[in-house]
Design a protein around this motif. Structure first.
Motif, PDB file in Angstrom:
ATOM      1  N   LEU A  31      38.703  56.117  85.101  1.00  0.00           N
ATOM      2  CA  LEU A  31      39.426  55.001  84.494  1.00  0.00           C
ATOM      3  C   LEU A  31      38.900  54.825  83.073  1.00  0.00           C
ATOM      4  O   LEU A  31      37.695  54.691  82.861  1.00  0.00           O
ATOM      5  CB  LEU A  31      39.229  53.707  85.293  1.00  0.00           C
ATOM      6  CG  LEU A  31      40.055  52.491  84.843  1.00  0.00           C
ATOM      7  CD1 LEU A  31      40.365  51.561  86.014  1.00  0.00           C
ATOM      8  CD2 LEU A  31      39.411  51.692  83.721  1.00  0.00           C
ATOM      9  N   GLY A  32      39.809  54.878  82.111  1.00  0.00           N
ATOM     10  CA  GLY A  32      39.428  54.689  80.705  1.00  0.00           C
ATOM     11  C   GLY A  32      40.079  53.432  80.173  1.00  0.00           C
ATOM     12  O   GLY A  32      41.247  53.173  80.447  1.00  0.00           O
ATOM     13  N   GLU A  33      39.310  52.652  79.430  1.00  0.00           N
ATOM     14  CA  GLU A  33      39.891  51.428  78.887  1.00  0.00           C
ATOM     15  C   GLU A  33      39.217  51.027  77.591  1.00  0.00           C
ATOM     16  O   GLU A  33      38.096  51.439  77.294  1.00  0.00           O
ATOM     17  CB  GLU A  33      39.756  50.266  79.879  1.00  0.00           C
ATOM     18  CG  GLU A  33      38.346  49.730  80.031  1.00  0.00           C
ATOM     19  CD  GLU A  33      38.245  48.588  81.037  1.00  0.00           C
ATOM     20  OE1 GLU A  33      39.059  47.667  80.966  1.00  0.00           O
ATOM     21  OE2 GLU A  33      37.337  48.640  81.874  1.00  0.00           O
ATOM     22  N   ARG A  34      39.918  50.218  76.821  1.00  0.00           N
ATOM     23  CA  ARG A  34      39.346  49.529  75.679  1.00  0.00           C
ATOM     24  C   ARG A  34      38.554  48.380  76.270  1.00  0.00           C
ATOM     25  O   ARG A  34      39.120  47.584  77.024  1.00  0.00           O
ATOM     26  CB  ARG A  34      40.490  48.990  74.810  1.00  0.00           C
ATOM     27  CG  ARG A  34      40.081  48.098  73.671  1.00  0.00           C
ATOM     28  CD  ARG A  34      39.370  48.926  72.635  1.00  0.00           C
ATOM     29  NE  ARG A  34      39.234  48.252  71.347  1.00  0.00           N
ATOM     30  CZ  ARG A  34      38.155  47.578  70.968  1.00  0.00           C
ATOM     31  NH1 ARG A  34      37.152  47.402  71.809  1.00  0.00           N
ATOM     32  NH2 ARG A  34      38.090  47.074  69.755  1.00  0.00           N
ATOM     33  N   THR A  35      37.256  48.269  75.984  1.00  0.00           N
ATOM     34  CA  THR A  35      36.458  47.166  76.545  1.00  0.00           C
ATOM     35  C   THR A  35      37.210  45.859  76.340  1.00  0.00           C
ATOM     36  O   THR A  35      37.723  45.586  75.261  1.00  0.00           O
ATOM     37  CB  THR A  35      35.091  47.071  75.835  1.00  0.00           C
ATOM     38  OG1 THR A  35      34.548  48.368  75.752  1.00  0.00           O
ATOM     39  CG2 THR A  35      34.148  46.152  76.591  1.00  0.00           C
ATOM     40  N   GLN A  36      37.304  45.064  77.370  1.00  0.00           N
ATOM     41  CA  GLN A  36      38.090  43.827  77.302  1.00  0.00           C
ATOM     42  C   GLN A  36      37.536  42.846  78.320  1.00  0.00           C
ATOM     43  O   GLN A  36      36.528  43.124  78.963  1.00  0.00           O
ATOM     44  CB  GLN A  36      39.564  44.157  77.559  1.00  0.00           C
ATOM     45  CG  GLN A  36      39.715  45.184  78.679  1.00  0.00           C
ATOM     46  CD  GLN A  36      40.834  44.933  79.605  1.00  0.00           C
ATOM     47  OE1 GLN A  36      41.426  43.870  79.598  1.00  0.00           O
ATOM     48  NE2 GLN A  36      41.103  45.883  80.470  1.00  0.00           N
ATOM     49  N   LEU A  37      38.202  41.720  78.472  1.00  0.00           N
ATOM     50  CA  LEU A  37      37.621  40.665  79.310  1.00  0.00           C
ATOM     51  C   LEU A  37      37.596  41.053  80.788  1.00  0.00           C
ATOM     52  O   LEU A  37      36.749  40.595  81.536  1.00  0.00           O
ATOM     53  CB  LEU A  37      38.390  39.356  79.104  1.00  0.00           C
ATOM     54  CG  LEU A  37      38.290  38.813  77.670  1.00  0.00           C
ATOM     55  CD1 LEU A  37      39.180  37.596  77.484  1.00  0.00           C
ATOM     56  CD2 LEU A  37      36.851  38.478  77.321  1.00  0.00           C
ATOM     57  N   ALA A  38      38.522  41.909  81.222  1.00  0.00           N
ATOM     58  CA  ALA A  38      38.567  42.292  82.634  1.00  0.00           C
ATOM     59  C   ALA A  38      37.803  43.596  82.905  1.00  0.00           C
ATOM     60  O   ALA A  38      37.939  44.181  83.978  1.00  0.00           O
ATOM     61  CB  ALA A  38      40.022  42.432  83.085  1.00  0.00           C
ATOM     62  N   THR A  39      36.983  44.022  81.959  1.00  0.00           N
ATOM     63  CA  THR A  39      36.259  45.283  82.161  1.00  0.00           C
ATOM     64  C   THR A  39      35.363  45.234  83.390  1.00  0.00           C
ATOM     65  O   THR A  39      35.209  46.232  84.097  1.00  0.00           O
ATOM     66  CB  THR A  39      35.458  45.640  80.883  1.00  0.00           C
ATOM     67  OG1 THR A  39      36.395  45.923  79.844  1.00  0.00           O
ATOM     68  CG2 THR A  39      34.566  46.857  81.091  1.00  0.00           C
ATOM     69  N   HIS A  40      34.798  44.069  83.697  1.00  0.00           N
ATOM     70  CA  HIS A  40      33.945  43.991  84.893  1.00  0.00           C
ATOM     71  C   HIS A  40      34.774  44.211  86.158  1.00  0.00           C
ATOM     72  O   HIS A  40      34.229  44.648  87.181  1.00  0.00           O
ATOM     73  CB  HIS A  40      33.180  42.659  84.941  1.00  0.00           C
ATOM     74  CG  HIS A  40      34.013  41.438  85.183  1.00  0.00           C
ATOM     75  ND1 HIS A  40      33.868  40.644  86.286  1.00  0.00           N
ATOM     76  CD2 HIS A  40      35.026  40.888  84.475  1.00  0.00           C
ATOM     77  CE1 HIS A  40      34.729  39.649  86.234  1.00  0.00           C
ATOM     78  NE2 HIS A  40      35.441  39.771  85.145  1.00  0.00           N
ATOM     79  N   VAL A  41      36.065  43.940  86.099  1.00  0.00           N
ATOM     80  CA  VAL A  41      36.934  44.178  87.258  1.00  0.00           C
ATOM     81  C   VAL A  41      37.189  45.686  87.408  1.00  0.00           C
ATOM     82  O   VAL A  41      37.097  46.228  88.515  1.00  0.00           O
ATOM     83  CB  VAL A  41      38.275  43.421  87.118  1.00  0.00           C
ATOM     84  CG1 VAL A  41      39.134  43.622  88.360  1.00  0.00           C
ATOM     85  CG2 VAL A  41      38.043  41.938  86.858  1.00  0.00           C
ATOM     86  N   SER A  42      37.457  46.375  86.303  1.00  0.00           N
ATOM     87  CA  SER A  42      37.699  47.825  86.410  1.00  0.00           C
ATOM     88  C   SER A  42      36.437  48.552  86.845  1.00  0.00           C
ATOM     89  O   SER A  42      36.498  49.506  87.615  1.00  0.00           O
ATOM     90  CB  SER A  42      38.213  48.451  85.124  1.00  0.00           C
ATOM     91  OG  SER A  42      38.511  47.523  84.165  1.00  0.00           O
ATOM     92  N   LYS A  43      35.286  48.115  86.312  1.00  0.00           N
ATOM     93  CA  LYS A  43      34.034  48.767  86.716  1.00  0.00           C
ATOM     94  C   LYS A  43      33.797  48.562  88.209  1.00  0.00           C
ATOM     95  O   LYS A  43      33.327  49.461  88.909  1.00  0.00           O
ATOM     96  CB  LYS A  43      32.861  48.196  85.916  1.00  0.00           C
ATOM     97  CG  LYS A  43      32.841  48.680  84.480  1.00  0.00           C
ATOM     98  CD  LYS A  43      31.524  48.372  83.786  1.00  0.00           C
ATOM     99  CE  LYS A  43      31.469  49.118  82.460  1.00  0.00           C
ATOM    100  NZ  LYS A  43      30.254  48.914  81.705  1.00  0.00           N
ATOM    101  N   THR A  44      34.153  47.377  88.695  1.00  0.00           N
ATOM    102  CA  THR A  44      34.009  47.067  90.115  1.00  0.00           C
ATOM    103  C   THR A  44      34.901  47.971  90.959  1.00  0.00           C
ATOM    104  O   THR A  44      34.493  48.508  91.982  1.00  0.00           O
ATOM    105  CB  THR A  44      34.380  45.584  90.346  1.00  0.00           C
ATOM    106  OG1 THR A  44      33.459  44.800  89.600  1.00  0.00           O
ATOM    107  CG2 THR A  44      34.318  45.198  91.815  1.00  0.00           C
ATOM    108  N   PHE A  45      36.132  48.142  90.483  1.00  0.00           N
ATOM    109  CA  PHE A  45      37.093  48.995  91.190  1.00  0.00           C
ATOM    110  C   PHE A  45      36.512  50.399  91.378  1.00  0.00           C
ATOM    111  O   PHE A  45      36.514  50.958  92.478  1.00  0.00           O
ATOM    112  CB  PHE A  45      38.404  49.040  90.387  1.00  0.00           C
ATOM    113  CG  PHE A  45      39.470  49.883  91.013  1.00  0.00           C
ATOM    114  CD1 PHE A  45      40.345  49.341  91.947  1.00  0.00           C
ATOM    115  CD2 PHE A  45      39.605  51.225  90.674  1.00  0.00           C
ATOM    116  CE1 PHE A  45      41.338  50.123  92.527  1.00  0.00           C
ATOM    117  CE2 PHE A  45      40.590  52.012  91.255  1.00  0.00           C
ATOM    118  CZ  PHE A  45      41.452  51.463  92.188  1.00  0.00           C
TER     119      PHE A  45
END
Ligand SMILES: Nc1nc2c(c(=O)[nH]1)N[C@H]1C(S)=C(S)[C@@H](COP(=O)(O)OP(=O)(O)OC[C@H]3O[C@@H](n4cnc5c(=O)[nH]c(N)nc54)[C@H](O)[C@@H]3O)O[C@H]1N2
Ligand SMILES: Nc1nc2c(c(=O)[nH]1)N[C@H]1C(S)=C(S)[C@@H](COP(=O)(O)OP(=O)(O)OC[C@H]3O[C@@H](n4cnc5c(=O)[nH]c(N)nc54)[C@H](O)[C@@H]3O)O[C@H]1N2
Ligand code: SF4
Ligand SMILES: [Mo]
Length: 694
Positions: free
Chosen positions: A105-119
């Motif tokens: 999963l690649g993303e621009r660091t953002q407010l929901a990044t802790h959710v993607s890392k959790t996923f």
């Protein structure tokens, strides 16, 4: 009915605090949050164009499932249940067969990044990467090598600075609203501005001193500045004695790097270099040599960024009013930060990261971010293992990673590509499923922990209901998670519940954000005691010019300078950047912004253009070893003859983004994918291009 909603802009990831005026369910006006120092009601052009994003009828309006070939643009509208089931089933199949680590999963660091890392942690994948390496990974590593903190844990007190030195940090065009306002305030108070760039930018026109440097030679300039500062004892001796490790080694190292030597390399007169060193030192410690955000230019980038922070250290400007400071967290005020989902317990992951960060290939880049430019090589070589699925969340690997043709080839090998986007971006266009997120004006987001001189927390709050069939990213990931049996890691059923969960234990509640859009942990600015109390996090507790981080990994603290090659007569070094009207690759189709700036052109020096038979406005072909494209030339004396400049973010291939489709050229198509193997950034300015009349 009228209401005012305090929220956070997301036309770019600076996230300026805003106030949104809503009338009868429609957004009528957006302005900077007047309660926030430095905003004073102002917005940049992109922030003002947020309304135009909300009402853009060319954005993605519902989940879509691809029906034709990848990239052919044939889609079928789907319900959320159908699209999420499809993604869930496919991911399950891939995870069962190849393991969780085959999902990236690649993303621009953002407010929901802790959710993607959790996923990812929940499915057993170490393969989360952010945009960071592509933006400033080498700056991050440079700061850790010197101070033990990342660049993101530091900031600058622009307002009280007496001299600001910018290396291509084009801050009046590549905007952060507060920084622009605070810099203007400093200039009005008599601060000086030195701007260094091979190209005359808007910031150059506001500077007291502008240096048209030969591209790629800033490191030589800095070594000469350090040479003068040490030779003439212009540094802050008390500060350096107390805090610096390795001054003697630095002194020996810069001995031969004289201003006369640097003049030959940079094209900047030796006398100017001496004058700059003397002038800056008169204003110490209230000086800022800016470490740069987009610090991804050359393979030696880490040393260039280190040299900037060494200059600040010599000026004693690290943890000084009008200089740099370390961001203070809630702990400094006896408070607690917002909780993050990623703090839960997860199954242990034994495999290396796909990009090999943390192994001998890339020992030093920050594993919290990874090195995204390794995506294509990792997929193509199945090294360290096969990758089968990509989730692109608010990030476009086709345009934001160098060498688009290579990236496409790699994507073709994947079994699943999911784009969580708001627009028909190029990656959405190339994906198998598009899961549309609600825009920032239509969604409540995770809390923003805003550390700084005064620790605070901000909230992005829904201003209006979604106009189309879209959802919040943190809900989308939770709902995919439900289909994979990992729902226990997502303890919420709405964004409001998630924010409440985050606030538990902080002593704040949701309604505390009503009055001003943020909460503060304390009232005063916190500076540590510069004489005794700076908490450097290096092993020595000092600023490590001689770096244990680098040397333990087998790298030199002071490797000899290697001259920057010049392009041949008919070639140019491709350099790139932004202007005030667009954000990276995401606003080119915005109705307002597209009208103001519909395509990019390539800037070339007039003398060189004359030799190549290229007139201003002529159509030219720009080509590199990996790609080519046709665009208009902007012929000018405002650019160094070795450089060709273009705005990043044009040349979109997504036909449904009708205003920007096919306009201009994407720099990523031309750039070779080369890395600073120590710092972690790609070297975006290493590519030579040929330009000829088309
Ligand atoms: N070739 C090249 N590559 C670069 C750079 C360069 O100059 N040249 N610059 C580098 C830098 S400094 C950076 S910071 C990165 C930025 O890299 P990216 O993050 O890829 O670029 P952005 O344009 O910020 O946004 C990417 C995607 O986010 C989508 N998006 C926007 N808002 C939202 C939203 O609210 N929700 C969702 N889900 N999606 C949204 C946009 O439609 C777009 O497709 O690129 C880096 N890469
Ligand atoms: N409007 C707008 N503002 C933004 C963004 C945006 O997309 N749009 N994005 C935000 C983000 S994520 C970032 S990272 C920052 C980026 O903001 P900046 O760090 O200011 O970066 P760029 O706009 O990429 O500008 C790079 C400049 O470096 C110059 N340059 C090229 N070669 C050299 C060289 O060898 N030496 C020197 N000294 N200069 C050189 C280029 O001519 C160009 O002017 O902006 C932020 N603000
Ligand atoms: S700099 Fe502009 S676009 Fe970025 S968050 Fe601030 S107002 Fe929005
Ligand atoms: Mo960036």
């Amino acid at each position: 009915m009228e209401k005012e909603v305090y929220s956070l802009c997301f036309m770019c990831s600076v996230r300026c605090p805003i106030k949104v005026l809503v009338k009868d369910g429609q957004v009528k006006w957006i302005e900077g949050n007047p309660h926030v120092a430095g905003m004073e009601g102002s917005l940049c052009p992109r922030g003002a164009a947020g309304i135009s994003l909300l009402y853009d009828d060319q954005r993605v309006k519902s989940p879509l499932i691809r029906v034709g070939e990848r990239g052919s643009g044939h889609w079928r509208k789907a319900s959320w249940d159908e699209a999420l089931d499809m993604v869930g089933n496919k991911l399950k199949e891939i995870i069962d067969k190849y393991g969780g680590h085959s999902v990236v999963l690649g993303e621009r660091t953002q407010l929901a990044t802790h959710v993607s890392k959790t996923f990812l942690k929940a499915i057993g994948s170490p393969n989360h990467f952010t945009h960071d390496a592509l933006c400033k990974g080498s700056v991050n590593t440079a700061c850790r090598s010197l101070f033990g903190y990342t660049d993101a844990q530091m900031s600058m007190d622009y307002k009280n600075a007496k001299h600001i030195i910018l290396y291509g940090r084009n801050l009046f065009e590549s905007v952060e609203v507060k920084v622009v306002n605070n810099t203007m305030a400093a200039l009005e108070n008599g601060a000086k501005l030195t701007y260094i760039d091979p190209r005359v930018t808007v910031t150059a026109t506001k500077a007291h001193r502008y240096l048209m440097i030969r591209p790629g030679t800033d490191l030589a300039l800095n070594y000469a500045l350090i040479h003068v500062i040490l030779k003439e004892n212009l540094y802050d001796a008390a500060y350096v004695d107390k805090w610096v490790l390795g001054l003697k080694e630095l002194q020996e190292f810069v001995n031969d790097y004289t201003p006369e030597w640097a003049e030959k390399e940079t094209g900047i007169p030796a006398g100017t270099i001496v004058d700059l060193a003397r002038e800056v030192s008169r204003d110490k410690p209230s000086v800022i040599f800016h470490f740069g955000y987009r610090g991804a230019n050359h393979p030696n980038e880490i040393y260039m960024r280190r040299s900037i922070m060494i200059l600040n250290s010599l000026m004693g400007s690290v943890e000084a009013k009008g200089g740099f400071f370390f961001k203070k967290g809630p702990g400094e005020e006896g408070g607690k930060p917002a909780r993050k989902l990623v703090e839960q317990k997860f199954p242990k992951i034994e495999v290396p990261r796909f990009d090999k960060v943390g192994t001998k290939d890339f020992p030093l880049p920050d594993p919290a971010h990874g090195v995204g430019q390794m995506l294509a090589p990792a997929i193509l070589n199945e090294d360290p293992y096969p990758i089968k699925a990509l989730i692109a969340f608010r990030f476009d690997p086709l345009m934001s990673i160098p060498d688009t043709n290579q990236t496409k080839k790699a994507l073709d090998k994947l079994d699943l590509i999911v784009a969580i986007d708001i627009n028909y971006s190029d990656i959405a266009w190339y994906s198998d499923v598009i899961l549309p997120e609600s825009t920032y004006l239509e969604r409540t987001d995770c809390l923003q922990q805003a550390n700084g001189l005064k620790p605070q927390m901000f909230l992005r709050r829904q201003a209006v209901e979604p106009r189309y069939d879209t959802r919040e990213g943190a809900m989308i990931l939770k709902q995919i998670g439900e289909r994979l049996g990992i729902e226990k890691y997502f303890p919420y059923n709405s964004m409001e519940e998630l924010v409440k969960w985050q606030l538990e234990g902080t002593g704040f509640k949701l309604s505390d954000f009503d009055a001003k859009g943020f909460v503060a942990y304390g009232k005063k600015q916190i500076f540590w005691d510069r004489l005794n109390g700076i908490k450097f996090k290096t092993p020595s507790g000092k600023i490590e010019f001689k770096s244990s981080l680098l040397e333990k990994a087998g790298f030199d603290s002071f490797p000899p300078y290697e001259p920057m090659p010049s392009p041949s007569e008919d070639q140019f070094r491709l350099v790139v950047g932004r202007n005030a009207l667009h954000t990276h690759v995401s606003t080119q189709n915005n109705p307002y912004l597209n009208e103001l700036c519909p395509e990019n052109e390539v800037w070339i020096n007039e003398e060189k253009a004359a030799k190549l038979g290229i007139g201003d406005g002529a159509l030219v072909e720009v080509s590199s070893s990996v790609g080519s494209g046709k665009m208009k030339a902007k012929v000018s004396d405002l650019i160094h003859p070795e450089a060709a400049f273009m705005l990043h973010g044009f040349g979109h291939e997504s036909e449904k983004a009708g205003r920007s489709y096919g306009k201009g050229v994407s720099d990523a198509v031309l750039q070779e994918n080369i890395s600073d193997k120590i710092g972690g950034s790609p070297a975006l300015h290493e590519t030579f291009v040929s330009i000829k009349p088309a």
